[in-house]
Write a protein that holds these residues in place. Sequence first.
Motif, PDB file in Angstrom:
ATOM      1  N   PHE A   3     -21.615 -48.074 -16.639  1.00  0.00           N
ATOM      2  CA  PHE A   3     -22.316 -47.888 -17.847  1.00  0.00           C
ATOM      3  C   PHE A   3     -21.415 -47.155 -18.935  1.00  0.00           C
ATOM      4  O   PHE A   3     -21.414 -47.492 -20.036  1.00  0.00           O
ATOM      5  CB  PHE A   3     -23.585 -47.014 -17.920  1.00  0.00           C
ATOM      6  N   ALA A   4     -20.304 -46.497 -18.357  1.00  0.00           N
ATOM      7  CA  ALA A   4     -19.058 -45.831 -19.232  1.00  0.00           C
ATOM      8  C   ALA A   4     -18.585 -46.807 -19.999  1.00  0.00           C
ATOM      9  O   ALA A   4     -18.094 -48.183 -19.683  1.00  0.00           O
ATOM     10  CB  ALA A   4     -18.096 -45.146 -18.287  1.00  0.00           C
ATOM     11  N   GLY A   5     -18.122 -46.467 -21.340  1.00  0.00           N
ATOM     12  CA  GLY A   5     -17.510 -47.197 -22.219  1.00  0.00           C
ATOM     13  C   GLY A   5     -17.990 -47.093 -23.485  1.00  0.00           C
ATOM     14  O   GLY A   5     -19.202 -46.362 -23.928  1.00  0.00           O
ATOM     15  N   ASP A  88     -32.041 -49.223  -8.949  1.00  0.00           N
ATOM     16  CA  ASP A  88     -31.494 -50.762  -8.920  1.00  0.00           C
ATOM     17  C   ASP A  88     -30.539 -51.095 -10.032  1.00  0.00           C
ATOM     18  O   ASP A  88     -30.673 -52.118 -10.440  1.00  0.00           O
ATOM     19  CB  ASP A  88     -32.635 -51.664  -8.868  1.00  0.00           C
ATOM     20  N   GLY A  89     -29.598 -49.938 -10.129  1.00  0.00           N
ATOM     21  CA  GLY A  89     -28.639 -50.199 -11.233  1.00  0.00           C
ATOM     22  C   GLY A  89     -29.162 -50.168 -12.906  1.00  0.00           C
ATOM     23  O   GLY A  89     -28.363 -50.267 -13.578  1.00  0.00           O
ATOM     24  N   LYS A  90     -30.192 -49.641 -12.715  1.00  0.00           N
ATOM     25  CA  LYS A  90     -30.979 -49.379 -14.229  1.00  0.00           C
ATOM     26  C   LYS A  90     -31.365 -47.976 -14.506  1.00  0.00           C
ATOM     27  O   LYS A  90     -31.694 -47.274 -13.648  1.00  0.00           O
ATOM     28  CB  LYS A  90     -32.333 -50.059 -14.453  1.00  0.00           C
ATOM     29  N   LEU A  91     -30.881 -47.361 -15.884  1.00  0.00           N
ATOM     30  CA  LEU A  91     -31.344 -46.253 -16.044  1.00  0.00           C
ATOM     31  C   LEU A  91     -32.566 -46.292 -16.787  1.00  0.00           C
ATOM     32  O   LEU A  91     -33.065 -46.930 -17.524  1.00  0.00           O
ATOM     33  CB  LEU A  91     -30.373 -45.449 -17.252  1.00  0.00           C
ATOM     34  N   THR A  92     -33.551 -45.606 -16.031  1.00  0.00           N
ATOM     35  CA  THR A  92     -35.237 -45.526 -16.449  1.00  0.00           C
ATOM     36  C   THR A  92     -35.642 -44.402 -16.913  1.00  0.00           C
ATOM     37  O   THR A  92     -35.376 -43.271 -16.324  1.00  0.00           O
ATOM     38  CB  THR A  92     -35.972 -46.352 -15.282  1.00  0.00           C
ATOM     39  N   TYR A 105     -35.643 -48.895 -20.397  1.00  0.00           N
ATOM     40  CA  TYR A 105     -34.515 -48.657 -19.448  1.00  0.00           C
ATOM     41  C   TYR A 105     -33.277 -49.472 -20.257  1.00  0.00           C
ATOM     42  O   TYR A 105     -33.216 -50.181 -21.147  1.00  0.00           O
ATOM     43  CB  TYR A 105     -34.844 -49.709 -18.243  1.00  0.00           C
ATOM     44  N   ARG A 106     -32.005 -48.938 -19.520  1.00  0.00           N
ATOM     45  CA  ARG A 106     -30.704 -49.800 -19.991  1.00  0.00           C
ATOM     46  C   ARG A 106     -30.152 -50.357 -18.719  1.00  0.00           C
ATOM     47  O   ARG A 106     -30.195 -49.579 -17.467  1.00  0.00           O
ATOM     48  CB  ARG A 106     -29.842 -48.469 -20.364  1.00  0.00           C
ATOM     49  N   GLN A 107     -29.597 -51.432 -18.898  1.00  0.00           N
ATOM     50  CA  GLN A 107     -29.111 -51.949 -17.483  1.00  0.00           C
ATOM     51  C   GLN A 107     -27.918 -53.078 -18.227  1.00  0.00           C
ATOM     52  O   GLN A 107     -27.966 -53.646 -19.060  1.00  0.00           O
ATOM     53  CB  GLN A 107     -30.201 -52.948 -16.841  1.00  0.00           C
ATOM     54  N   LEU A 108     -27.185 -53.305 -17.173  1.00  0.00           N
ATOM     55  CA  LEU A 108     -25.965 -54.317 -17.445  1.00  0.00           C
ATOM     56  C   LEU A 108     -26.483 -55.651 -16.987  1.00  0.00           C
ATOM     57  O   LEU A 108     -27.144 -55.851 -15.903  1.00  0.00           O
ATOM     58  CB  LEU A 108     -24.875 -53.828 -16.533  1.00  0.00           C
ATOM     59  N   ILE A 116     -33.937 -51.539 -23.584  1.00  0.00           N
ATOM     60  CA  ILE A 116     -35.047 -52.251 -23.799  1.00  0.00           C
ATOM     61  C   ILE A 116     -36.444 -50.741 -23.748  1.00  0.00           C
ATOM     62  O   ILE A 116     -36.186 -50.008 -22.847  1.00  0.00           O
ATOM     63  CB  ILE A 116     -35.642 -53.037 -22.672  1.00  0.00           C
ATOM     64  N   LEU A 117     -36.836 -50.813 -24.778  1.00  0.00           N
ATOM     65  CA  LEU A 117     -38.209 -49.912 -24.985  1.00  0.00           C
ATOM     66  C   LEU A 117     -39.516 -50.884 -25.311  1.00  0.00           C
ATOM     67  O   LEU A 117     -39.347 -51.665 -25.769  1.00  0.00           O
ATOM     68  CB  LEU A 117     -38.016 -49.206 -26.125  1.00  0.00           C
TER      69      LEU A 117
END
Length: 131
Positions: A3-5, A88-92, A105-108, A116-117
Amino acid sequence: MEFAGTWMLKEQVGYEEFMKLMGVPEQYITAGKNAPVSLKVECSDGENFTVTTTTGPKSWTDTFKVGEPTTICGPGQRPIKTVVHLVDGKLTGEYEIGGANLRAYRQLVGDKLHDILSTEGITFKRIFDRQ
């Protein structure tokens, strides 16, 4: 951490409807609709995050540790209490604001960051490109 950047908003869907539901004043909705948005995500250990959001001339920073209670800036720049999880790779996260229960959640997805909200059948989705 993936997620960094620094991320720049490329597109958004459901912004106005979602912000109205959150009780954000019309003048702020109008001002924010076409404002450039960037996120700077810092994370060196996979657990401690610093996220700086810049929307037009406004900027704020949220810091949190995965799995621990925190207060972050929510829609309309209102403080909200939540616990951010990495699943599972998502910040929720889930929280309540203005009587509505929200899921976030935020995901790549490929080389894009999806933010997404959702609540009450309304979804606000932002897609960012890495800079």
